[in-house]
Structures are given as C-alpha cells and as structure tokens.
Scaffold this active site. Structure first.
Site, PDB file in Angstrom:
ATOM      1  CB  CYS A  88      -0.849   0.036   1.280  1.00  0.00           C
ATOM      2  SG  CYS A  88      -2.438  -0.750   1.082  1.00  0.00           S
ATOM      3  CG  HIS A  89       1.055   3.774  -3.214  1.00  0.00           C
ATOM      4  ND1 HIS A  89       0.378   2.738  -3.791  1.00  0.00           N
ATOM      5  CD2 HIS A  89       2.106   4.056  -4.031  1.00  0.00           C
ATOM      6  CE1 HIS A  89       0.985   2.397  -4.924  1.00  0.00           C
ATOM      7  NE2 HIS A  89       2.035   3.169  -5.091  1.00  0.00           N
ATOM      8  CG  MET A 132      -5.898  -1.910   0.294  1.00  0.00           C
ATOM      9  SD  MET A 132      -6.966  -3.390   0.229  1.00  0.00           S
ATOM     10  CE  MET A 132      -6.561  -4.214   1.777  1.00  0.00           C
ATOM     11  CD  GLU A 133      -5.512   3.590   2.693  1.00  0.00           C
ATOM     12  OE1 GLU A 133      -6.222   3.104   1.785  1.00  0.00           O
ATOM     13  OE2 GLU A 133      -4.290   3.766   2.558  1.00  0.00           O
ATOM     14  CG  ASP A 181      -9.065  -7.015  23.162  1.00  0.00           C
ATOM     15  OD1 ASP A 181      -8.615  -8.058  23.679  1.00  0.00           O
ATOM     16  OD2 ASP A 181      -8.773  -5.884  23.574  1.00  0.00           O
TER      17      ASP A 181
END
Lengths: 158, 158, 158, 158, 158, 158
Positions: free
Chosen positions: E80-81, E115-116, E130
């Site tokens: 990824c950039h 992707m972010e 969690d």
C-alpha cells in the site's frame, strides 16, 4: 539529590541507555498526573455537557489515547527500555476549570514505569487539547509530574 | 469562544475525525512551548555542567526526540490527520530553575500543525525528565501551550 | 564538495530538520544499492537452492521488508521529512558470492528520496542476513550507496 | 557451515518465524559494526569540525537514531522475535577517512540480539549519511557485520 | 474481471508496489463494512447494556481503534502507498445478533482508499472481539468487504 | 457465557486494560482463521496460476504481512497487553473458491495470544485482498474466528 551522576550520559558525553542486565525483576508501579486548564466559559460549557461532548467521547478518547501511548513510551523516549506492561489505567476527573488526569502503570521488570505513566498522562492531555481546540486555543497543560512509584530501589511518594 | 461546536464529536456523541476534504491547501505554521521545572540544587548542577551532561546530550537528545515525535503526532492523537511536514524546529533554553522548550512546525496542507508543535514540545519535555530522573523525581512539566499559529482560518498569537 | 554547509546543523550546533517550505514540488527518483557477501560454501549452497530457501522466500521476504522499510524512513532517520511515496521497487540478483540489492524509490515532493532508497536497500540486506544467519555469521553487508538520483536541484549518477 | 538447514524456511518454502518456545532464557550480548566511508576532502572538513557539525550533532544524532532503531528491529525484520532489551550502546569513532560505528545490545531472552546490533549500526550509518549528504553523495556504508555474540548455543568472535 | 493482470506482481513474480507517478490526483472515497456476530445470549446481554459496557466504551473504543488503524494501513499492508487522509468515519450499529461496522475514508491522492476503509473496519471488529472475549470466544467476524468507492478510474457500488 | 462481567470496562464505563499482575506466566498458544472468498472466475485464474501470481508472491506476501501484524497487535488493539511472542506461523491453503488462512501464535506470558492470532489472520486476509483487487472488488473476508487456545485459565477448541 538522590544520585550522584546522570545515568544516561557516558564518559564522552554521548547519550547511552542504562544497562539493566544486573538488576532484578520486581513488580513496579508508577502513578503520574497531568492537568488541562481551560478558560472559564469553555470549561463551563464542557461541564454542562458533562465534559463529554454529548456521549462521553472527550474523556473516552483521551483515556484510550493515553493507554495506547503508554505502550509506545520506549518508541518515543530515546533511552527508555521496552517493557511488558501488566496494567495501564487512566482516570480523568473535572476540577476547578480543569480536567485532572491520573495514569497508573504496572509492570514486572528490571526498570520502573515512571516514563510510561508520564507519557500516558501527557498524551491523554494532548488528546483533550485536540478535541477542544475548535473552541479555544487558550488551553494549557500543566503540572505533569510523578505522584508515586514503588517496586524499585527507591520508592517515591509526593 | 471562537467556535460554536466541538468539531470532533458527531451527532451520536461518537468520536470522529473532521472532514478536511473541502479545505484549501495553505502554508501553515504553529509554535508551542513546554517548560521543565527543576529543584534549585538540581538545576544549579545541570547549569554548572552547561545543562548538557558533559557534552550536551540532554538538550540534544530532547531536540531529536521532539523532532521525531512531531512526525508521530497522527499516530498518537486519535483524531489528528496525517500531514507531510515541511519543517520541525526545537529550541531549548535555560530560564530560572527551568528549561524552556519552543517547538515550531510548518506544513503545507488542509489543516494546521498545532498538535504537532504541542506533541514535539511535550515529548522533548518528557525526554528531559527521563534523562534527569536519576537525580530527582521532583521535576514537573508545565505551561505546555500554543504560542502562535498562522495560515489557517484563524491566526492565533499569545 | 557540492555544498558549503551541513544543512542539518543550526548555528548552535543543535540538530534541526531542513525547512523545505519554499522548495517546489517535483517528481523525484533515487536508486541505491546494498550488497550481501557470503562465504563461498554458503553462497554455493544458497545458489544451488536457487537463492531461495526452497520456494523463494529469502529474496521475497527481503523485497517485502525493504519495501515496508522505505515507508518507515522518516520514522528511522531523525531529520528526514515524511514523504508520500509513489513507487518502491527492489531487485535482488546473485553475483559473485554475493546478493546485490537495488532499490528505486519515486515521489512527487519538496525533497528527495535518497534516504528512502538507501533505507530500503539496507533493511533488505539485514533481512537476508537474518534469514541466512543459521548457516553462518560470516556474512557482511557492503557498498550501501546511492547509485543515481534525479528531480531535485542536483542530479547524481555514479 | 554451522547448521544444516535454513531455520526460517518451512517445508513448503514459505517464510516462518522460528519457534523459540523450548529454548531457555539466558543473558545474551551481540556486537556489530558498520563503517561510513567519505571522500578525503569531506572527511577532512568533518574532522576539522571534530566530526561534529560544530557541537557534536552528527555523532549524537546517529547514536540516538541507532539506539531507537535497535528497539524497532522486530518491526523491521519480518521474522525477528520481539525482545525486551536490557542495554543498547553505540560508539562512533573516526578512522582513516571513515567513521566506525560499534553497537552492542544485551537482553535476557530465548533468542539472540545479533539483528538488533546490526540494525542499530546500520541505522546509525544511514543517519550519518543523511546528515552529511548536503556535502556529497560519494559516501558509502560498508562492512556491516557481526563482531561478537555470546549467551546462546554458539558463541561467535571475529 | 475488470483487469487483465495482477498489478502487484512483476515479471519475475516478485512483489512490487504499483507505480502511481503518472496517475492524477483526485478526490477519492471508499466505504467498507465488517460484521461481528455473537451468540444470542451474549448479544442480548450486550444489547440490554446498550452494547456499551455500561457507558459505551465497546463501540467508542472500536471506533477509535478503527480510526487509528486506517492511518496505519500502509504500515500493515506491504504494497500500500502511504496517503494523506482527509477523513475517516466509523459507524457501528446493532443488527440481528451482530454489530455492523461501516468505515468511510476520503483522501485526495493518486490512489484509492479501499484498503484504508477495509483496515479500519477490520481493526474495529477485532477491537470489539477483544472487548467481549471475556464473555465468549464464539464470536466471528464476517463479511468484511468493500461497499463503494469513487474518484478513481473505476467507481464501484455494491 | 463463560464469565459474568466484561473485563475491559471499569465501574464508570471507561475503557481500561485488565490488570494481569497477579496472573502466572504460562506457555500459551492460540490458533485463528480467516477466509478470503473470490468470484469463481477470479479464483480459477488465481488457481491456474497456482494462487501465486507467477512465483508465489500473493501467499508469501500475505504470510509475511500477517507475521509482522501479529507483532503489532498491542499497537492496534487499544487494550491489548504487549507480549513477547515465541512463534508466529501462518498457513494459507486454497479451498472452494477461497483461500483459507490459519495463524498460530505462541508466547510465554501472563495473558493469551488470541488477539495476536486473529490480527495475523485478518491482516493476511487484507493483504490478499490488496494484491487481488486489480482483478475484482467482489472479494470478501469471512469467518475470522478463534479455532483453539490453550495455556490460560480456560482452554478453547472449536
């Protein structure tokens, strides 16, 4: 002055990390505070909203940011040792025109967690600043200091 | 109060990052300070050693730590935008029983660099604390605040 | 010597980041290399296995590690500016008892990507070392250097 | 060749981290070096300035960067284990047209600190490069290698 | 299939980052979702407590974790950039025995923010897991997928 | 429901890290899975190429990304404890129109490694998505869940 030399500076004056190889592993705790002071009108308004920005997010966000920052201490402070922390707790309570942050950190290791507690409190304070800065820049962060530590060579209690 | 709402809190009270999509890119600068206060005897000794631990490392280490921390601001403060910084400068000068840190940060972006300057100053202060804590825990970090900003919608000058 | 002063040192000798505010945004490229030299027997064995530890992971892992490291450059090198990178490419080819790493990085920014290319090559080399150190510690990393850069004030070509 | 297989590669050729669960915890030390070679004119000038950019910041900054990088080793090298380090020390001394970096790292753990020492030395070297690159790009980093290790299954001494 | 080749794989099969140098800077948005599915009894109890663990921290903590993770995307996903993000927003709403996470990310850049958005949604889901795992490990994270994107070569809408 | 309270929420509803000081250090293992589902035509093509993008990089890159992400778990999940991991292993195998990721993590510590295994599997899945997204955005990540854990108070096995 409890000690006769600066432990982080070697004989040539270059920065160096203290060697903790020969220290014993003990349970260690440190508590630090930081205080965020607001102009009265801003504080009143935050207070009227329960210091919470409607559903609590200022304090919640600051607690989470401080908790995560404690885990980054050795990445931020050049000569800190990386430590496996057992517990990080932040409490933020309103005072007189101010929010008071208390951070307690525990570990079981060869060196203390003062810097972790101070870093947690400082980053929580910066986060409060960030979340309120649309209202004013007349905010200051003050009295960031160690309140207590135990478990190492010297205990400390303010 | 310069603004009528807390920009980081949405209508449900959940934390959210401000949308800066429609803001224009401008050159922005912010300057913040933080002050580290010592007990007199400790300060005198540090001062006699030129505040430097023999060859300057306390101040050098703090300047480098603050510089690196400015670049981590968006990783520390949950709702900060990542920014490409053009310049980070820290100056640390002795005052009356205290070291005074000034941090100036510049960028060319859609949002200001106040938090970067405040983070740089805070982490430099924590680093000074860390490097002197073998001498005393009676150190406090105080008056961390914004001194000036320009380049955004509102300039600020203390 | 292309320049008459060290740009990272201010008049007091303290470290400071160069101010790139007034520099123009241009397309910039830099290529760096690093070489990992092995004992002959180890190299022959790696070579016989196609330098690959059966299915190619030594070179693949090193390429990925170098790529990821280029993105961390400003977090590793204190006075580097954070940059939005457009491209990172690593090639690793066998030579005479050695693996030769070439890293090329591109960005469009106010400052060059030499350090990103050098960091990518160095971390790829360290990763190769790590993946082969069960075989020998007689490995050395050598000739890490800039091969070419363009797009800034001065081009460079070895 | 001290070992008959590459410990990081599994039977399918995919990268994998070594399982250290059954290894015992011992005190471990590793020392690595890296050398930065300059053109003679540049070295002479740096030397005349005491290699220090007036008040020491090249060497100081590199020492701090190397120290911080040692703590990031497992974040940089894909198959390295995270380790709690007891000590990181860097020394940088002038040689013949070169600066020689030595990094020593100690831990008490299940695996050695060779990669931490090599990473510290490499990043210190990259930092020196960064701080001198305004003078020349004819700098190369060479002979990055392990000098000694002890405390694990096999000691090593060059 | 919208494209005839895998853009991340070069002619030798080695991983490489796509070169975005010649792409134009546009405003880009992406929205992704992720869903956390609970056993009925656990969901009912969380629901009765307003999914909030008394004062809302499960959802608040997950929103903050997802926001911070979006900023770490290029550090997590090797090819990824790094991107300067303009906006990250997470919403978490209860459904039928599940919490539904929606993450929207905006930037102005040469490549998209899919992707972010996916990383933000995934890490928010992991954080919910969690915070509830003391109650049960019968939780699963499902249907993490892109919902919409615009601003690049191809828009996408589910 | 195995437990009567949410261990991460204190009496005021603020997020807090569980105190593990009094827990004993044991060997702990956790295994998690995540599944990446493709459209048939895309899967067939990937399959024909041995899921490998010519020389294996999709799976290799995902394995490395997942391994590195496991080490970042406590940096991603706000209330996770930092842990020294002994082993991280990822396996990725083709199924029916899907790639199946299994991640196993081991440590010797006071708290379990479920989140590390889940984070490793999730980030490996995101990496596969990233490497295939030029072909289609009709990919979804599903069934991310814990498969087994042992070494703590309660074992778990699906």
């Amino acid at each position: 002055m409890k000690d006769s030399k600066l432990s982080h500076v070697d004989s040539d004056g270059n920065a160096k990390m203290v060697d903790v190889s020969e220290k014993s592993v003990t349970k260690r705790t440190a508590t630090a505070q930081s205080i965020v002071v607001f102009p009265e009108a801003v504080f009143d308004r935050l207070s009227k909203d329960n210091f919470l920005g409607k559903k609590g997010s200022i304090i919640q966000t600051a607690i989470i940011a401080g908790t995560m920052a404690a885990k980054k201490t050795s990445d931020l402070i050049p000569l800190c040792h990386p430590l496996a922390l057992n517990k990080i707790q932040l409490d933020i309570t309103p005072g007189n025109k101010q929010l008071e942050i208390t951070a307690t950190v525990k570990c079981e290791g060869k060196t203390g967690v003062e810097m972790e507690a101070l870093t947690a409190a400082s980053v929580a304070a910066l986060t409060i600043y960030d979340m309120c800065k649309a209202l004013t820049h007349d905010i200051s962060i003050t009295e960031t200091k160690l309140m207590a530590k135990e478990g190492g060579k010297n205990a400390f209690n303010r």
